[in-house]
Structure formats: structure tokens, C-alpha cells
Enzyme design. Sequence first.
Site, mmCIF file in Angstrom:
data_model
loop_
_atom_site.group_PDB
_atom_site.id
_atom_site.type_symbol
_atom_site.label_atom_id
_atom_site.label_comp_id
_atom_site.label_asym_id
_atom_site.label_seq_id
_atom_site.Cartn_x
_atom_site.Cartn_y
_atom_site.Cartn_z
ATOM 1 N N TRP A 12 0.827 -1.200 0.000
ATOM 2 C CA TRP A 12 0.000 0.000 0.000
ATOM 3 C C TRP A 12 0.868 1.259 0.000
ATOM 4 O O TRP A 12 0.740 2.098 0.883
ATOM 5 C CB TRP A 12 -0.907 0.012 1.231
ATOM 6 C CG TRP A 12 -1.946 -1.075 1.234
ATOM 7 C CD1 TRP A 12 -3.049 -1.128 0.450
ATOM 8 C CD2 TRP A 12 -1.996 -2.229 2.076
ATOM 9 N NE1 TRP A 12 -3.778 -2.251 0.752
ATOM 10 C CE2 TRP A 12 -3.162 -2.948 1.748
ATOM 11 C CE3 TRP A 12 -1.158 -2.732 3.088
ATOM 12 C CZ2 TRP A 12 -3.523 -4.136 2.375
ATOM 13 C CZ3 TRP A 12 -1.515 -3.913 3.709
ATOM 14 C CH2 TRP A 12 -2.691 -4.609 3.357
ATOM 15 N N ARG A 54 -3.267 4.943 -4.494
ATOM 16 C CA ARG A 54 -2.041 4.161 -4.344
ATOM 17 C C ARG A 54 -0.993 4.710 -5.287
ATOM 18 O O ARG A 54 -1.295 5.059 -6.425
ATOM 19 C CB ARG A 54 -2.294 2.682 -4.649
ATOM 20 C CG ARG A 54 -3.133 2.091 -3.529
ATOM 21 C CD ARG A 54 -3.287 0.620 -3.614
ATOM 22 N NE ARG A 54 -4.324 0.226 -2.653
ATOM 23 C CZ ARG A 54 -4.804 -0.974 -2.524
ATOM 24 N NH1 ARG A 54 -4.341 -1.950 -3.292
ATOM 25 N NH2 ARG A 54 -5.736 -1.242 -1.643
ATOM 26 N N GLN A 110 -13.346 1.854 -3.314
ATOM 27 C CA GLN A 110 -13.542 0.588 -2.603
ATOM 28 C C GLN A 110 -14.848 0.626 -1.832
ATOM 29 O O GLN A 110 -15.414 1.702 -1.584
ATOM 30 C CB GLN A 110 -12.411 0.373 -1.588
ATOM 31 C CG GLN A 110 -11.085 -0.031 -2.204
ATOM 32 C CD GLN A 110 -10.105 -0.557 -1.160
ATOM 33 O OE1 GLN A 110 -10.222 -0.249 0.026
ATOM 34 N NE2 GLN A 110 -9.137 -1.338 -1.607
ATOM 35 N N ALA A 135 -14.526 -8.880 7.919
ATOM 36 C CA ALA A 135 -14.351 -7.649 7.156
ATOM 37 C C ALA A 135 -14.020 -8.032 5.723
ATOM 38 O O ALA A 135 -13.479 -9.106 5.461
ATOM 39 C CB ALA A 135 -13.219 -6.807 7.751
HETATM 40 N N1 PHE Z 1 -8.072 -3.281 2.638
HETATM 41 C C1 PHE Z 1 -7.656 -4.413 1.849
HETATM 42 C C2 PHE Z 1 -7.072 -3.925 0.540
HETATM 43 O O1 PHE Z 1 -7.291 -2.811 0.153
HETATM 44 C C3 PHE Z 1 -8.812 -5.326 1.579
HETATM 45 C C4 PHE Z 1 -9.345 -5.981 2.817
HETATM 46 C C5 PHE Z 1 -10.380 -5.391 3.526
HETATM 47 C C6 PHE Z 1 -8.850 -7.198 3.247
HETATM 48 C C7 PHE Z 1 -10.899 -6.022 4.650
HETATM 49 C C8 PHE Z 1 -9.350 -7.814 4.351
HETATM 50 C C9 PHE Z 1 -10.368 -7.242 5.053
HETATM 51 O O2 PHE Z 1 -6.354 -4.648 -0.144
#
Ligand code: PHE
Length: 348
Positions: A157, A203, A217, A316
Amino acid sequence: MSSVEEVEAALAEERAALAGAGDERALEEWRTRVLGRSGRLTAILRSLGERPPELRRELGRAANQAKAALERDLAERQRELAERELAALSAGSLDVTLPGRPRPRGGLHPITQTLREILAVFSEMGFASVEGPEVELDRYNFDRLRIPEDHPARDMWDTFWFDEEPSGAGRLLLRTHTSPMQIRYMERHEPPIRIVVPGRCYRYEATDATHEWMMQQVEVLAVDEGISMADLKGTLWECARRLFGSGRQVLLRNSYFPFVEPGVELAVDCFACDGTDPACTVCRGSRWLEIMGAGMVHPEILEASGYDSGRYTGFAAGMGVERIAMLRYGVEDIRHFYQNDLRFLSQF
Ligand code: PHE
């Protein structure tokens, strides 16, 4: 007593009057006065019964002929006036003979349509929609999600950082995912929790057919007593079925994200090559397109939010809206979405 001469005199007189009527209103006045129900000629025709029989026939014919003649004259005069009016209008800068300009119809951007569809699916499953900040503290984007400063997962990230730092609060960045809202929400609420968080993420990465430096997202978070992996699976399955129909194949495989345990990712089979082309630019020959990461909320994160992780569990997920839109519409390059080319956008 009315005679044929009188009718002829009236005809001549009213013809002159008609020639002098210069606009539509004058024409209408003339029509009522002369040809209307209590008009001059109508009165003559009505009075025929009171005339001596020898006069009746001749007078009747004369009056009827006069009436027909005046009606013709009126129609002719109306046409003349309309033509003159049109000529006057088109002599100016306004060309009233041009066809009207079509008003282009607007529509929702394909990403907005897809986003709304996703939110609708979750809304029906009882999830509330909340939003969080795009400019985020690194604490929420990383540390509180169990991604410390030196953790290699930060490489996944890489993002845009701000030079200024609000005193003592830590560094500011453009959030790389919507997951920071998991923490922000749990800080302020008690279980049961069922939320979705739509929003833009950023990103620092090279763009290609499936990567953009800005994307949207939708985060999903559910925390309650007795939530298990089966709930996660069922929810994601239902979501995929609603978005793609039952025709596409869905794959759930294990993956790693520091804030979930266990972690999984959900992939859909490639719409471009159906998994048959090793050189496919969309799935890079891998057959599967990852559309979301997910997992069971890490117990340390529940504890850090003040929840008893012996009592509460949660799942999540975070999905990429552009990826889902690509799959739904068969778009082979993510970059089309933000080039603002109407030839592309007006297809949706
Ligand atoms: N935040 C992660 C991503 O952007 C995705 C994710 C969200 C994974 C919640 C697990 C639980 O790649």
C-alpha cells in the site's frame, strides 16, 4: 330592405377591411364580426325567412356565395400573414427553420452505477452505509490495522504522503484502502455492527490494464456475537451472485492481510479469456481476477477497540469497485473509466 346589391356592397366593404387586417388578432376580430354567429352575413342569411318569397332565393344564393368567398379570402390572408411573419423572423439572426438542437441525455458514470448496485445489495442484507476521510492519519491507515512502520506489508500500500503534519497526530496520507474506517467506526460504536464504507482510495503505483492510482472501494464490516467464517462466505457469495449472476465462477482462496485472521480473497473467473489465454492482459494468464480481500477481524483489533474478543467476532471485506465494474460490463482496461471519453461512457 336588404337586396342583392346590399350583399355585394357588404362583400366589397369587408374584403377591403380584411386586406387592412395586419395581424392575427385583427384577423380574428374580423372573422367574428363578419362570419361569426352574430356576424353581418350570418344575420342576412338568418333573416331570409322574413323576406318576400320572390327575393328569398336570389338573396340567399348571393349571401351564401359572398360568405364562401369571404372564407376563402380569410384563409388566403392568414397564409399571407404567416409567410410574412416567417420571412421577418428568418431575416434576423434567428433562423426559425433550423431543426431544434437535441439535448444530450446525461447518465450515471458506470462506476457510480456499480457502486450503487453494491450498496443496494448490502443494504438489503441489513448493512448501513457510512463514509470516512480520504486524507487519513497513517495511524488509522496502517498502525492500528497492525501494519507497523517497518512491516513489509506497507509495500502493498505505497501511497501519497503530505509534508505537513498536524501537531502530534502523526503523518497524513491519502488513504490506500477503506479499512481505516473499521477502526474509526469501532472506536465509536458497540457491537452489533453491520456497515459498508464506500469511498475513494489512492495508491502510488504504475497504472496498467487493472491498476489505477485512484480507485473506489467498498469496505464491509460485521461484528457481533457468534459471527463465523460461514457468515463471511455466505455474505460474499450472495454479493457475487447478485453482481455477476450465477454464470460466473467464484473462487475463495487464502490470502494475507495483517488485520484479519484468517485472511482470504475472492476472485471471479476472467471475463476476457475465460481462463484460456496465458497471454491475457486482464487476468495476466492467471484465469482469476481478484475483486476483494476479506477475513475474520483480528482479535487484537477487536481488543484494541475495547471489545471482548472472547465474546465478539467479526468479518471484514474490502472490494474494488472498478474491478467489479470491469467484470460486469466486460471492460478490458480500467483506465477507460477515468479518461472522460464520452464514446466510452455513453455506452452505459
Ligand atoms: N483493505 C484491503 C485492501 O485494500 C482489503 C481488505 C479489507 C482485506 C478487509 C481484508 C479485510 O487490499
